[in-house]
Design a protein around this motif. Sequence first.
Motif, short mmCIF file in Angstrom:
data_model
loop_
_atom_site.label_atom_id
_atom_site.label_comp_id
_atom_site.label_asym_id
_atom_site.label_seq_id
_atom_site.Cartn_x
_atom_site.Cartn_y
_atom_site.Cartn_z
N VAL A 23 31.55 45.82 24.79
CA VAL A 23 32.07 44.35 25.19
C VAL A 23 33.15 44.45 26.26
N SER A 24 32.89 43.84 27.40
CA SER A 24 33.78 44.10 28.46
C SER A 24 35.10 42.98 28.28
N PRO A 25 35.94 43.51 28.79
CA PRO A 25 37.23 42.42 28.59
C PRO A 25 36.73 41.22 29.28
N MET A 26 37.22 40.01 28.50
CA MET A 26 36.71 38.66 29.27
C MET A 26 37.90 37.61 28.94
N CYS A 27 38.78 37.44 29.89
CA CYS A 27 39.65 36.33 29.68
C CYS A 27 39.33 35.05 29.01
N GLU A 28 39.81 34.51 27.98
CA GLU A 28 39.28 33.39 27.44
C GLU A 28 40.20 32.27 27.64
N GLU A 58 40.13 40.50 25.73
CA GLU A 58 40.39 40.36 27.22
C GLU A 58 41.57 40.94 27.54
N ALA A 59 42.04 40.90 29.13
CA ALA A 59 43.24 41.33 29.53
C ALA A 59 44.51 40.61 28.55
N CYS A 60 45.14 41.55 28.08
CA CYS A 60 46.29 41.31 26.97
C CYS A 60 47.52 41.55 27.77
N ILE A 100 41.66 47.31 23.22
CA ILE A 100 42.45 46.19 23.79
C ILE A 100 42.58 46.60 25.22
N GLN A 101 42.70 45.53 25.99
CA GLN A 101 42.87 45.93 27.51
C GLN A 101 44.35 45.51 27.74
N LEU A 102 45.05 46.38 27.99
CA LEU A 102 46.56 46.10 28.41
C LEU A 102 46.70 45.68 29.93
N LEU A 176 43.68 50.53 30.15
CA LEU A 176 44.70 50.18 31.13
C LEU A 176 43.94 49.37 32.14
N HIS A 177 44.34 48.16 32.65
CA HIS A 177 43.82 47.21 33.57
C HIS A 177 44.34 47.65 34.88
N ALA A 178 43.39 48.55 35.65
CA ALA A 178 44.03 49.14 36.92
C ALA A 178 43.32 48.60 37.83
N ALA A 179 42.55 47.43 37.76
CA ALA A 179 41.45 46.83 38.69
C ALA A 179 41.93 45.55 39.07
N HIS A 180 40.93 44.83 39.98
CA HIS A 180 40.69 43.47 40.08
C HIS A 180 41.99 43.05 40.66
N GLY A 181 42.73 43.76 41.38
CA GLY A 181 44.03 42.98 42.06
C GLY A 181 45.20 42.98 41.17
N VAL A 229 40.61 53.72 31.40
CA VAL A 229 41.51 52.97 32.64
C VAL A 229 40.30 52.34 33.21
N ARG A 230 40.34 51.03 33.53
CA ARG A 230 39.61 50.25 34.47
C ARG A 230 40.29 50.19 35.77
N ILE A 231 39.35 50.71 36.80
CA ILE A 231 39.87 50.67 38.00
C ILE A 231 38.67 49.77 38.87
N VAL A 299 29.62 49.01 34.72
CA VAL A 299 29.71 47.47 34.70
C VAL A 299 29.23 46.78 35.82
N GLY A 300 28.78 45.50 35.52
CA GLY A 300 28.49 44.64 36.79
C GLY A 300 27.25 44.49 36.68
N VAL A 301 26.78 43.13 36.34
CA VAL A 301 25.40 42.68 36.39
C VAL A 301 24.30 43.78 35.78
N ILE A 302 24.73 44.13 34.52
CA ILE A 302 23.69 44.85 33.69
C ILE A 302 23.29 43.85 32.62
N LEU A 322 29.18 45.54 29.18
CA LEU A 322 28.74 44.43 29.46
C LEU A 322 29.63 43.19 29.30
N ALA A 323 29.49 42.17 30.05
CA ALA A 323 30.61 41.06 30.11
C ALA A 323 29.48 39.76 30.04
N ARG A 324 28.90 39.15 31.00
CA ARG A 324 28.24 37.97 30.81
C ARG A 324 27.28 37.88 29.91
N GLN A 325 26.41 39.09 30.04
CA GLN A 325 25.49 38.94 29.09
C GLN A 325 25.73 38.75 27.54
C1 LIG Z 1 34.90 34.76 31.43
C2 LIG Z 1 35.10 36.15 32.08
C3 LIG Z 1 36.50 36.64 31.88
C4 LIG Z 1 36.88 38.08 32.61
N1 LIG Z 1 38.23 38.62 32.16
C5 LIG Z 1 38.36 39.76 32.62
C6 LIG Z 1 39.44 40.64 31.87
O1 LIG Z 1 40.25 39.91 31.41
N2 LIG Z 1 39.55 41.81 32.31
C7 LIG Z 1 38.67 42.36 33.10
O2 LIG Z 1 38.97 43.61 33.47
N3 LIG Z 1 37.65 41.78 33.53
C8 LIG Z 1 37.45 40.64 33.27
N4 LIG Z 1 36.34 40.04 33.64
C9 LIG Z 1 35.28 40.82 34.33
C10 LIG Z 1 34.24 41.39 33.32
O3 LIG Z 1 34.90 42.19 32.41
C11 LIG Z 1 32.97 42.17 34.21
O4 LIG Z 1 33.75 43.32 34.91
C12 LIG Z 1 32.62 41.46 35.28
O5 LIG Z 1 32.10 40.12 34.77
C13 LIG Z 1 31.07 42.13 35.60
O6 LIG Z 1 30.22 42.28 34.42
P1 LIG Z 1 29.01 41.32 34.07
O7 LIG Z 1 28.06 41.31 35.44
O8 LIG Z 1 28.47 42.18 32.94
O9 LIG Z 1 29.39 39.85 33.71
C14 LIG Z 1 35.80 38.86 33.32
C15 LIG Z 1 34.71 38.16 33.36
C16 LIG Z 1 34.28 36.94 32.84
C17 LIG Z 1 32.76 36.50 33.05
#
Ligand SMILES: Cc1cc2nc3c(=O)[nH]c(=O)nc-3n(C[C@H](O)[C@H](O)[C@H](O)COP(=O)(O)O)c2cc1C
Length: 363
Positions: A23-28, A58-60, A100-102, A176-181, A229-231, A299-302, A322-325
């Motif tokens: 389960v991918s990190p997802m900010c709530e 999620e990113a903590c 946990i994602q730091l 470790l969250h080293a991605a997404h800017g 590490v997530r990049i 990761v990404g649209v799987i 997997l995140a959104r799925q």
């Molecule tokens: C609601 C939501 C919150 C997210 N929060 C984080 C996050 O906390 N840390 C992170 O690395 N990515 C975060 N992402 C990105 C996802 O982890 C994932 O990389 C991205 O959604 C692509 O995967 P998907 O196509 O399976 O959704 C978030 C995505 C969504 C939809």
Amino acid sequence: MNPPLLFTSLRTRSLELRNRIVVSPMCEYSSHDGFANDWHLVHLGSRAVGGAGLVLTEACAVTAEGRISPDDLGIWKDDHVAMLARITAFVRSQGAAAGIQLAHAGRKAGTAAPFKGGKPLPAAEAWQIVAPSPLAFAPGYAQPHEVSKSEIAAIIGDFAAAAARALTAGFQVIELHAAHGYLIHQFLSPLSNQRSDAYGGSFDNRCRLACEVVEAVRGVWPAELPLWVRISATDWVEGGWDVADSVALARRLRPLGVDLMDCSSGGNVAHAQIPVGPGYQTVFAEQIKRETGMATGAVGVITSPEQAEHILVTGQADAIILARQMLREPYWPLRAAHELGHPIAWPEQYARAAWVGRESPRR
Ligand SMILES: Cc1cc2nc3c(=O)[nH]c(=O)nc-3n(C[C@H](O)[C@H](O)[C@H](O)COP(=O)(O)O)c2cc1C
């Protein structure tokens, strides 16, 4: 018949994940003062019940200033640990591993949650944001304060202190969250790092923070537990961080104790054109795995079991993230197992609902 690769266990250090679904990190954006609460217990807990091998938070945030929004989850004080421990205990009781994602958001800190508008906070609610260089993320964002060497040292210490708390809370994987800017990515990319000291300029210098954070975290995180590490494998911008840089970074991080590269992309500059589509980032996991021999996560649209299995069968990655799925369908692993012809045990409370024969919600 051999089980589908998706349902083979994944060993990462001493940890044996029951399958390769993460389960991918997802900010709530559901915390107050960084605290986890019932939302996080139910959100993460349901995905453990649903059969995932690893459930990542999620990113903590490792400091209050490093929060993307005031509503972010945090682990910058000892008081945060108790509720996180309750969550890890439940997740683990369901057979999933707890990770946990730091994170530290750097110049992307101090915004409203997406469902509260997502914009930089008004001055009265904002806090001083920090970055490698005083470059705002985009028009309308605050200009960050350029961190000094002593402030960098403090942030590295914050990551290590957070890792120690994560251990106390019962987590088994740190990512470790080293991605997404966010902050570590800001240091990596020449688009956001224009320093002229030991943390900027050359490739090695831009990688220094990432390496030092890994070393500091490894210093407190047990050798038998995995560190991922997530990049962002590419900035998707000419002159920015790219996949060759990611390969080189992976080569540096592996001997420091990193076990898996979670290969995402983008997020460091607002104007990047990203060709989003099914599996669009898997190519990065494949290249990093092939060129470094490191384990990678795709990761990404799987979204479909067949797509996930294909990635593994073709050797492109070791884990499917997997995140959104998983938001649409917390029990996706149970369905995937059924559809790949390898039914797995359902939680006994739900056993009467397990699909049999060709029956499944899609048919
Ligand atoms: C609601 C939501 C919150 C997210 N929060 C984080 C996050 O906390 N840390 C992170 O690395 N990515 C975060 N992402 C990105 C996802 O982890 C994932 O990389 C991205 O959604 C692509 O995967 P998907 O196509 O399976 O959704 C978030 C995505 C969504 C939809």
